[in-house]
Design an enzyme around this catalytic site. Structure first.
Site, PDB file in Angstrom:
ATOM      1  N   GLY A  16     -11.957   8.659  -1.824  1.00 41.26           N
ATOM      2  CA  GLY A  16     -10.593   8.123  -1.956  1.00 41.26           C
ATOM      3  C   GLY A  16     -10.392   6.859  -1.151  1.00 41.26           C
ATOM      4  O   GLY A  16      -9.730   5.919  -1.592  1.00 41.26           O
ATOM      5  N   CYS A  17     -10.987   6.829   0.042  1.00 43.24           N
ATOM      6  CA  CYS A  17     -10.764   5.692   0.946  1.00 43.24           C
ATOM      7  C   CYS A  17     -11.372   4.420   0.368  1.00 43.24           C
ATOM      8  O   CYS A  17     -10.767   3.346   0.431  1.00 43.24           O
ATOM      9  CB  CYS A  17     -11.367   5.979   2.306  1.00 43.24           C
ATOM     10  SG  CYS A  17     -10.783   7.522   2.990  1.00 43.24           S
ATOM     11  N   SER A  18     -12.570   4.542  -0.190  1.00 45.52           N
ATOM     12  CA  SER A  18     -13.221   3.369  -0.760  1.00 45.52           C
ATOM     13  C   SER A  18     -12.353   2.779  -1.860  1.00 45.52           C
ATOM     14  O   SER A  18     -12.118   1.571  -1.921  1.00 45.52           O
ATOM     15  CB  SER A  18     -14.590   3.759  -1.330  1.00 45.52           C
ATOM     16  OG  SER A  18     -15.417   4.262  -0.296  1.00 45.52           O
ATOM     17  N   LEU A  76      -8.881   1.278  -0.468  1.00 50.67           N
ATOM     18  CA  LEU A  76      -8.984  -0.010   0.215  1.00 50.67           C
ATOM     19  C   LEU A  76      -9.404  -1.114  -0.758  1.00 50.67           C
ATOM     20  O   LEU A  76      -8.973  -2.255  -0.615  1.00 50.67           O
ATOM     21  CB  LEU A  76      -9.924   0.100   1.417  1.00 50.67           C
ATOM     22  CG  LEU A  76      -9.472   1.124   2.478  1.00 50.67           C
ATOM     23  CD1 LEU A  76     -10.346   1.050   3.717  1.00 50.67           C
ATOM     24  CD2 LEU A  76      -8.018   0.970   2.882  1.00 50.67           C
TER      25      LEU A  76
END
Lengths: 84, 224
Positions: free
Chosen positions: B113-115, B118
Site C-alpha cells: 500500500g505504501c509504495s 507514495l
C-alpha cells in the site's frame, strides 16, 4: 471507438493514479467501482485468467491487469486513443 | 483495426460458455494473450533492474489488518516534532508554520500500500504545490532505508524517520500500532497555525482514501 473502461476501487491508490492519468491525458473513460458492481466480477475474472484484481483497464479490446502508467499509455497509443 | 472487433465478439460469447475446464482454459489463454502485449510492448530492460525493484511490492506479503488506533481529531493542535529526513536534515513541523502541511503516516517503506500511495502523491505533487502545501511522509524506517526507497521510486518529497525512539511521533498523533511496531496509515492536514483540519486513519491498512478528499481539505483552508 469503444470507450476505455477502468475497473477499480475507491480506496486503491493505483486505481486513483490511473484515473488521474487518464484525466490528464484527456482520454474519456468509464469508471466501474468493483465494490458497487459485483455483477461484473464473473466477466472480469474470465478476462483476467481467474483473478479479480484492481485496477483493470479495458482499452479497445486489450485487458490490462494492474498496468503501470507506462503500460497504460502504450496501450492507449497502440489502440489509437492517443495520436498527437 | 480488426483486433477490437475480435475482442468484442470474444467478450460477447463469455456469458454463453458453460462453467468447466474448457471455459477456464479459454480464460487462461485470453489472459496469456494480454500478458504478451505487456511483454512485447516493454522497452528492453524496462522490466528489470530498478523497475523490478519498484514492483517487488506486488509479490510481497499483504498488509490488510483493520485499524486499531484512532488518531488525533480535527480541531486538535498538531504536536510539533523534529525528525531526520533521508539526508539527515532535522525537519520540524513548526518549520512550516504559515503553510498547510500534509502529514502522511504510513506503515513501512517498500510494502504494497505504501509504495502505491507514495507513487500517487508523487504523481500529484504539482497539485500539492499549487495549493502551497508541504507534503511529509513519516514511517519508522531508517534514514538510509528512506533514501533507497525514495531513489527507487523517484520520490522527491521528504520521508522522515520516526526511528528512534521508535514510533514516538506516531504515538503522539495516536496512530501507533503497538502489536505491529509500525503506524497506522493516516493523513493529517495541518493548517498554517498548526491546527489539524483534516484527519483520516484508514479503516484497513491497505485502504488509501481518495486523493480528492485531501485536495478538498486544502482548498477549504485557502477559502478561509
Amino acid at each position: 471507438m469503444e470507450p476505455v473502461v477502468l475497473y477499480g476501487t475507491s480506496w486503491c491508490a493505483q486505481t486513483q493514479l490511473l484515473r488521474r492519468l487518464l484525466e490528464r491525458l484527456g482520454v474519456p473513460y468509464r469508471y466501474v467501482d468493483l465494490e458497487a458492481h459485483p455483477e461484473v466480477h464473473p466477466t472480469l475474472r474470465f478476462l483476467t485468467g481467474g483473478r479479480l484484481s484492481h485496477p483493470v483497464v479495458y482499452v479497445g479490446g486489450e485487458v490490462l491487469v494492474e498496468p503501470t502508467p507506462a503500460e497504460l499509455e502504450r496501450a492507449l497509443w497502440r489502440r489509437g486513443y492517443l495520436w498527437w | 483495426m480488426r483486433f477490437p472487433e475480435l475482442a468484442r465478439r470474444f467478450l460477447e460469447l463469455e456469458p454463453r460458455l458453460a462453467e468447466g475446464p474448457e471455459k477456464e482454459a479459454l480464460s487462461l489463454l485470453h489472459a496469456m494473450l494480454q500478458e504478451l502485449w505487456r511483454e512485447v510492448g516493454a522497452r528492453p530492460g524496462e522490466r528489470e533492474g530498478l523497475e523490478a525493484l519498484r514492483n517487488l511490492y506486488k509479490k510481497a506479503p499483504k498488509m490488510e489488518a483493520p485499524r486499531v488506533a484512532p488518531g488525533l481529531s480535527v480541531g486538535e493542535r498538531a504536536p510539533d516534532f523534529a525528525l531526520p529526513d533521508a539526508q539527515d536534515n532535522l525537519v520540524r513541523l513548526s518549520d512550516f508554520r504559515g503553510r498547510p502541511v500534509v502529514l502522511v503516516f504510513y506503515p513501512l517503506d517498500w510494502s504494497p500500500g505504501c509504495s502505491q500511495q507514495l507513487d500517487l502523491y508523487q504523481a500529484e505533487l504539482p497539485e500539492f504545490e499549487r495549493r502551497n502545501a508541504v507534503l511529509l511522509g513519516i514511517s519508522v524506517d531508517s534514514i538510509y532505508c528512506h533514501g533507497a526507497f525514495a531513489f527507487a521510486r523517484g520520490l522527491t518529497f521528504p520521508l522522515l524517520a520516526d526511528f528512534h525512539p521508535k514510533g514516538e511521533v506516531a504515538r503522539r498523533y495516536r496512530v501507533w500500532r503497538e502489536e505491529d511496531g509500525f503506524s497506522e496509515r493516516a493523513l493529517f492536514v495541518v493548517d498554517p497555525e498548526g491546527v489539524i483540519r483534516y484527519a483520516h486513519v484508514s479503516p484497513y491498512l491497505h485502504h488509501i482514501p481518495p486523493i480528492e478528499e485531501l485536495f478538498q481539505a486544502l482548498d477549504a483552508l485557502r477559502r478561509e
